[in-house]
Write a protein that holds these residues in place. Structure first.
Motif, mmCIF file in Angstrom:
data_model
loop_
_atom_site.group_PDB
_atom_site.id
_atom_site.type_symbol
_atom_site.label_atom_id
_atom_site.label_comp_id
_atom_site.label_asym_id
_atom_site.label_seq_id
_atom_site.Cartn_x
_atom_site.Cartn_y
_atom_site.Cartn_z
ATOM 1 N N MET A 1 56.948 117.185 -25.728
ATOM 2 C CA MET A 1 57.084 117.299 -24.302
ATOM 3 C C MET A 1 56.670 118.709 -23.856
ATOM 4 O O MET A 1 55.875 118.844 -22.938
ATOM 5 C CB MET A 1 58.518 117.004 -23.900
ATOM 6 C CG MET A 1 58.772 117.104 -22.428
ATOM 7 S SD MET A 1 58.031 115.826 -21.428
ATOM 8 C CE MET A 1 58.953 114.429 -21.929
ATOM 9 N N ALA A 2 57.216 119.714 -24.491
ATOM 10 C CA ALA A 2 56.930 121.090 -24.088
ATOM 11 C C ALA A 2 55.437 121.410 -24.219
ATOM 12 O O ALA A 2 54.854 122.036 -23.332
ATOM 13 C CB ALA A 2 57.764 122.068 -24.906
ATOM 14 N N PRO A 22 63.202 121.246 -23.084
ATOM 15 C CA PRO A 22 63.931 122.510 -23.053
ATOM 16 C C PRO A 22 63.958 123.096 -21.640
ATOM 17 O O PRO A 22 62.967 123.003 -20.905
ATOM 18 C CB PRO A 22 63.134 123.412 -23.994
ATOM 19 C CG PRO A 22 62.372 122.469 -24.881
ATOM 20 C CD PRO A 22 62.076 121.271 -24.016
ATOM 21 N N THR A 23 65.069 123.684 -21.277
ATOM 22 C CA THR A 23 65.205 124.235 -19.922
ATOM 23 C C THR A 23 64.297 125.428 -19.688
ATOM 24 O O THR A 23 64.035 125.766 -18.540
ATOM 25 C CB THR A 23 66.666 124.639 -19.638
ATOM 26 O OG1 THR A 23 67.084 125.569 -20.642
ATOM 27 C CG2 THR A 23 67.577 123.425 -19.643
ATOM 28 N N PRO A 50 71.066 110.952 -26.565
ATOM 29 C CA PRO A 50 70.464 110.191 -25.472
ATOM 30 C C PRO A 50 70.678 110.826 -24.096
ATOM 31 O O PRO A 50 69.830 110.682 -23.214
ATOM 32 C CB PRO A 50 71.158 108.829 -25.558
ATOM 33 C CG PRO A 50 71.528 108.700 -27.000
ATOM 34 C CD PRO A 50 71.902 110.101 -27.425
ATOM 35 N N CYS A 51 71.754 111.558 -23.897
ATOM 36 C CA CYS A 51 71.990 112.197 -22.596
ATOM 37 C C CYS A 51 70.924 113.237 -22.273
ATOM 38 O O CYS A 51 70.685 113.542 -21.097
ATOM 39 C CB CYS A 51 73.390 112.801 -22.530
ATOM 40 S SG CYS A 51 73.662 114.154 -23.694
ATOM 41 N N LEU A 52 70.240 113.764 -23.296
ATOM 42 C CA LEU A 52 69.174 114.732 -23.043
ATOM 43 C C LEU A 52 67.984 114.082 -22.351
ATOM 44 O O LEU A 52 67.250 114.742 -21.610
ATOM 45 C CB LEU A 52 68.743 115.408 -24.348
ATOM 46 C CG LEU A 52 69.805 116.305 -24.984
ATOM 47 C CD1 LEU A 52 69.331 116.810 -26.338
ATOM 48 C CD2 LEU A 52 70.160 117.453 -24.063
ATOM 49 N N ARG A 59 65.118 116.135 -14.261
ATOM 50 C CA ARG A 59 64.419 117.397 -13.987
ATOM 51 C C ARG A 59 62.944 117.152 -13.676
ATOM 52 O O ARG A 59 62.390 117.740 -12.738
ATOM 53 C CB ARG A 59 64.570 118.313 -15.197
ATOM 54 C CG ARG A 59 64.100 119.693 -14.945
ATOM 55 C CD ARG A 59 64.568 120.662 -16.020
ATOM 56 N NE ARG A 59 63.764 121.844 -15.888
ATOM 57 C CZ ARG A 59 63.062 122.395 -16.869
ATOM 58 N NH1 ARG A 59 63.121 121.891 -18.079
ATOM 59 N NH2 ARG A 59 62.324 123.453 -16.649
ATOM 60 N N LEU A 60 62.306 116.277 -14.444
ATOM 61 C CA LEU A 60 60.900 115.970 -14.181
ATOM 62 C C LEU A 60 60.715 115.305 -12.823
ATOM 63 O O LEU A 60 59.820 115.667 -12.063
ATOM 64 C CB LEU A 60 60.354 115.059 -15.288
ATOM 65 C CG LEU A 60 60.168 115.693 -16.665
ATOM 66 C CD1 LEU A 60 59.839 114.626 -17.691
ATOM 67 C CD2 LEU A 60 59.099 116.759 -16.630
#
Length: 105
Positions: A1-2, A22-23, A50-52, A59-60
């Motif tokens: 993703m990053a 990652p934030t 899974p909560c991540l 956020r996206l």
């Protein structure tokens, strides 16, 4: 993703299988080079919680990114046949739409 979100060139899409966002990753890049994100996650994943997925998808979406979110309730960390089938369909759809867009130019 990053890696996909920080890549400096346009991408057709980003696929994330049981990952996290990652934030510290800036989301401004997506405004310049919007691409679709497919995010699949196993509901029983014991490696990446899974909560991540929920936090990252929110956020996206708040940043205006087009996200397809799939949570496989019984799935774990390793993708199963359904996840691979969903990924294959998504890749075909993305490539088909990009090809049609190029032909229209």
């Amino acid at each position: 993703m990053a890696a996909g979100l920080t890549y400096p060139k346009p991408l057709a899409g980003i696929a994330c299988l049981s990952g996290w966002l990652p934030t510290c990753i800036p989301l401004k890049h997506e405004a310049r080079n919007p691409c679709h994100v497919l995010w699949q996650h196993g509901g029983q994943d014991d490696c990446v919680l899974p909560c991540l997925q929920d936090v990252g998808v929110a956020r996206l979406k708040n940043a205006g990114v087009d996200v397809t979110c799939i949570k496989h309730r019984e799935g774990g960390h390793v993708p199963g046949q359904q996840e691979i089938s969903d990924l294959q369909s998504w890749i075909c759809d993305i490539l088909s739409s990009r090809s049609q867009a190029r032909n229209a130019m």
